[in-house]
Motif scaffolding. Structure first.
Motif, PDB file in Angstrom:
ATOM      1  N   THR A   1       0.871  -1.170   0.000  1.00 37.11           N
ATOM      2  CA  THR A   1       0.000   0.000   0.000  1.00 37.11           C
ATOM      3  C   THR A   1       0.911   1.223   0.000  1.00 37.11           C
ATOM      4  O   THR A   1       2.127   1.082   0.018  1.00 37.11           O
TER       5      THR A   1
ATOM      6  N   ARG B   1      -7.540   7.985  -1.976  1.00 42.12           N
ATOM      7  CA  ARG B   1      -8.803   7.231  -1.962  1.00 42.12           C
ATOM      8  C   ARG B   1      -9.657   7.477  -0.730  1.00 42.12           C
ATOM      9  O   ARG B   1     -10.841   7.188  -0.732  1.00 42.12           O
TER      10      ARG B   1
ATOM     11  N   CYS C   1     -21.448   2.820  13.110  1.00 41.46           N
ATOM     12  CA  CYS C   1     -21.079   4.230  12.919  1.00 41.46           C
ATOM     13  C   CYS C   1     -22.246   5.190  13.120  1.00 41.46           C
ATOM     14  O   CYS C   1     -22.037   6.385  13.291  1.00 41.46           O
TER      15      CYS C   1
ATOM     16  N   LYS D   1     -16.723  -1.006  -1.888  1.00 44.79           N
ATOM     17  CA  LYS D   1     -17.324  -0.327  -3.037  1.00 44.79           C
ATOM     18  C   LYS D   1     -18.840  -0.216  -2.886  1.00 44.79           C
ATOM     19  O   LYS D   1     -19.426   0.831  -3.173  1.00 44.79           O
TER      20      LYS D   1
ATOM     21  N   HIS E   1     -20.830  11.578   9.154  1.00 44.35           N
ATOM     22  CA  HIS E   1     -19.955  10.504   9.645  1.00 44.35           C
ATOM     23  C   HIS E   1     -18.671  10.511   8.810  1.00 44.35           C
ATOM     24  O   HIS E   1     -18.716  10.637   7.579  1.00 44.35           O
TER      25      HIS E   1
ATOM     26  N   ASN F   1     -14.804   8.422   4.948  1.00 45.71           N
ATOM     27  CA  ASN F   1     -13.933   8.574   3.796  1.00 45.71           C
ATOM     28  C   ASN F   1     -14.211   9.969   3.225  1.00 45.71           C
ATOM     29  O   ASN F   1     -15.373  10.334   3.013  1.00 45.71           O
TER      30      ASN F   1
ATOM     31  N   ASN G   1     -11.587   6.662  10.391  1.00 43.37           N
ATOM     32  CA  ASN G   1     -12.981   6.362  10.720  1.00 43.37           C
ATOM     33  C   ASN G   1     -13.019   5.758  12.123  1.00 43.37           C
ATOM     34  O   ASN G   1     -12.610   4.618  12.324  1.00 43.37           O
TER      35      ASN G   1
HETATM   36  N1  ACO Z   1      -3.467   0.227  -0.975  1.00 44.10           N
HETATM   37  C1  ACO Z   1      -3.241   0.068  -2.293  1.00 44.10           C
HETATM   38  N2  ACO Z   1      -4.133  -0.461  -3.123  1.00 44.10           N
HETATM   39  C2  ACO Z   1      -5.316  -0.866  -2.589  1.00 44.10           C
HETATM   40  C3  ACO Z   1      -5.608  -0.734  -1.216  1.00 44.10           C
HETATM   41  C4  ACO Z   1      -4.618  -0.169  -0.392  1.00 44.10           C
HETATM   42  N3  ACO Z   1      -4.794   0.011   0.927  1.00 44.10           N
HETATM   43  N4  ACO Z   1      -6.841  -1.213  -0.993  1.00 44.10           N
HETATM   44  C5  ACO Z   1      -7.321  -1.627  -2.178  1.00 44.10           C
HETATM   45  N5  ACO Z   1      -6.396  -1.420  -3.142  1.00 44.10           N
HETATM   46  C6  ACO Z   1      -6.479  -1.727  -4.573  1.00 44.10           C
HETATM   47  C7  ACO Z   1      -7.553  -2.738  -4.899  1.00 44.10           C
HETATM   48  O1  ACO Z   1      -7.074  -4.052  -4.710  1.00 44.10           O
HETATM   49  C8  ACO Z   1      -7.812  -2.420  -6.355  1.00 44.10           C
HETATM   50  O2  ACO Z   1      -6.822  -3.015  -7.126  1.00 44.10           O
HETATM   51  P1  ACO Z   1      -7.184  -3.687  -8.541  1.00 44.10           P
HETATM   52  O3  ACO Z   1      -7.729  -2.557  -9.385  1.00 44.10           O
HETATM   53  O4  ACO Z   1      -5.885  -4.236  -8.985  1.00 44.10           O
HETATM   54  O5  ACO Z   1      -8.229  -4.713  -8.219  1.00 44.10           O
HETATM   55  C9  ACO Z   1      -7.623  -0.921  -6.424  1.00 44.10           C
HETATM   56  O6  ACO Z   1      -6.863  -0.548  -5.265  1.00 44.10           O
HETATM   57  C10 ACO Z   1      -8.918  -0.146  -6.445  1.00 44.10           C
HETATM   58  O7  ACO Z   1      -9.731  -0.670  -5.411  1.00 44.10           O
HETATM   59  P2  ACO Z   1     -11.189  -0.151  -5.182  1.00 44.10           P
HETATM   60  O8  ACO Z   1     -11.876  -1.041  -4.199  1.00 44.10           O
HETATM   61  O9  ACO Z   1     -11.825   0.138  -6.496  1.00 44.10           O
HETATM   62  O10 ACO Z   1     -10.871   1.248  -4.495  1.00 44.10           O
HETATM   63  P3  ACO Z   1     -11.891   2.346  -4.061  1.00 44.10           P
HETATM   64  O11 ACO Z   1     -11.580   3.588  -4.770  1.00 44.10           O
HETATM   65  O12 ACO Z   1     -13.308   1.866  -4.067  1.00 44.10           O
HETATM   66  O13 ACO Z   1     -11.461   2.583  -2.548  1.00 44.10           O
HETATM   67  C11 ACO Z   1     -12.208   2.057  -0.335  1.00 44.10           C
HETATM   68  C12 ACO Z   1     -11.596   1.522  -1.602  1.00 44.10           C
HETATM   69  C13 ACO Z   1     -11.276   3.117   0.247  1.00 44.10           C
HETATM   70  C14 ACO Z   1     -12.373   0.911   0.651  1.00 44.10           C
HETATM   71  C15 ACO Z   1     -13.562   2.706  -0.663  1.00 44.10           C
HETATM   72  O14 ACO Z   1     -14.356   1.827  -1.440  1.00 44.10           O
HETATM   73  C16 ACO Z   1     -14.332   3.077   0.567  1.00 44.10           C
HETATM   74  O15 ACO Z   1     -13.921   3.925   1.342  1.00 44.10           O
HETATM   75  N6  ACO Z   1     -15.527   2.501   0.776  1.00 44.10           N
HETATM   76  C17 ACO Z   1     -16.327   2.763   1.920  1.00 44.10           C
HETATM   77  C18 ACO Z   1     -15.806   2.014   3.073  1.00 44.10           C
HETATM   78  C19 ACO Z   1     -16.399   2.503   4.359  1.00 44.10           C
HETATM   79  O16 ACO Z   1     -16.790   3.631   4.464  1.00 44.10           O
HETATM   80  N7  ACO Z   1     -16.432   1.604   5.334  1.00 44.10           N
HETATM   81  C20 ACO Z   1     -16.952   1.867   6.599  1.00 44.10           C
HETATM   82  C21 ACO Z   1     -18.387   2.266   6.527  1.00 44.10           C
HETATM   83  S1  ACO Z   1     -19.400   1.917   7.838  1.00 44.10           S
HETATM   84  C22 ACO Z   1     -18.590   2.369   9.096  1.00 44.10           C
HETATM   85  O17 ACO Z   1     -18.086   3.462   9.087  1.00 44.10           O
HETATM   86  C23 ACO Z   1     -18.398   1.379  10.221  1.00 44.10           C
END
Ligand code: ACO
Length: 337
Positions: A35, A43, A122, A230, A264, A267, A294
């Protein structure tokens, strides 16, 4: 006489240890996982978070809640003995039994209160605040202490780069007091909802009564948080925007009437997308996800406390709190500060 509820004090507390994106990069690289600081910032908007050392009692969930509650009580000018009700919103309790609320009651000496936990992940602080408001409106409670606190580190899967980079630990508290229903400064309106059909978007499969943690399940990390990021992203943007508008409409208001929006903090991209959908300026959106990640139920009360103490939120201003979380749960509250 009819009653309403007003927030009269806020407080927050975080563990000492600052964990930057670079330290996560190093930690994951030892496990062969890639990462980068750049990826995490772009992101998620997160630069660093605080992580509790759970070997230290002063960094347990209820201890962070205790520090936050002490500050909130001091601001409100109230003693622990004056509290009638403690509501502790958390999905990372100190122990399965007793509740974290009872741990806090023990630590703070609120001998006249009754205490309970709420698990709405959350959205927990919003659920807790609405619950306290209803007890206050009924006349059964005069002073409530509502805490949102989490120590999520022990349930994070540090081999899952999708989720482990997102979360942090901390606690925020609010003292909520009974006021006459015609008071201008009070909780104005709220809207709560959940959709249990979406339970699998964010869950900890094992460790509850339906799945004991056996050595096999431990090895599979079923006792750790798993997330479909996602899918959550899409639902979060739509429901947070919808809920903000529903609560405003219930009070015959629009976003033009708002001084501050406190979403909240999951992200930064979700927050920006919600603001865009609401056509609401980012300058009036309060953000601390960059510094704390978060912190689940703690994001809204810690953000409120920061902006309350530094004078951004002023007496008489209109503030909308808006959350989503595992469950999935959703909720928003409109407050005249
Ligand atoms: N570092 C580097 N690359 C990564 C990482 C990381 N930490 N994590 C994922 N990737 C890669 C993936 O494997 C993917 O690679 P690929 O294209 O080769 O398959 C690429 O990055 C893109 O991944 P996506 O899942 O498309 O990335 P996205 O832009 O959707 O970001 C994230 C991911 C940050 C998890 C986002 O979807 C998000 O924030 N979602 C909401 C999550 C959330 O809010 N959770 C809690 C909610 S409820 C609560 O708060 C308890």
């Amino acid at each position: 006489m009819d009653f309403a509820a007003r927030i009269t004090g806020t407080g927050s507390a975080f563990p000492k240890k600052r964990v930057t994106n670079d330290s996560i990069v190093q930690k994951l690289s030892k496990l062969g996982i890639t990462t980068s600081d750049e990826w995490i910032r772009e992101r998620t908007g997160i630069c660093e978070r605080r992580i509790s050392d759970v070997e230290k009692p002063e960094e347990h969930n209820s201890s962070l809640g205790f520090s936050a509650a002490q500050k909130a009580l001091e601001m409100a000018g109230k003693s622990p003995q004056s509290i009638d009700q403690i509501i502790y919103a958390t999905c990372s309790p100190d122990t399965p039994l007793p509740s974290t609320a009872c741990w806090l009651q023990h630590k703070i000496g609120a001998d006249h209160a009754w205490a309970m936990d709420i698990n709405a992940a959350c959205s927990g602080f919003i659920y807790g605040l609405v619950t306290a408001e209803k007890f206050i409106q009924s006349g059964q409670v005069k002073i409530a202490l509502v805490v949102g606190g989490e120590v999520l580190n022990p349930i994070l899967n540090w081999e899952d780069r999708n989720s482990c980079i997102l979360f942090g630990d901390g606690a925020g508290a609010a003292v909520v007091e009974q006021v006459p229903s015609d008071s201008s400064r009070r909780i104005l309106r709220s809207h709560l909802r959940s959709d249990g059909n979406l339970w699998d978007l964010l869950c900890v499969p094992a460790g509850g009564s339906n799945m004991e943690v056996t050595p096999e399940r431990y090895a599979q990390k079923l006792h750790k948080l798993t997330m479909k990021g996602k899918e959550i992203f899409k639902v979060a943007v739509k429901t947070m925007a919808d809920f903000a508008l529903i609560t405003l409409k219930k009070n015959q208001m629009t976003t033009d009437d708002l001084d501050w929006f406190v979403p909240h903090q999951a992200n930064l991209r979700i927050i920006e997308a919600v603001a865009k959908r609401l056509k609401f300026p980012m300058e009036k959106v309060l953000v601390n996800v960059d510094r704390y990640g978060n912190t689940s139920a703690a994001t809204i009360p810690t953000m409120l406390d920061e902006a309350n103490r530094d004078g951004r939120i002023k007496s008489g201003q209109t503030v909308l709190l808006d959350a989503f979380g595992a469950g999935l749960t959703y909720g928003s509250i409109l407050v005249r500060w």
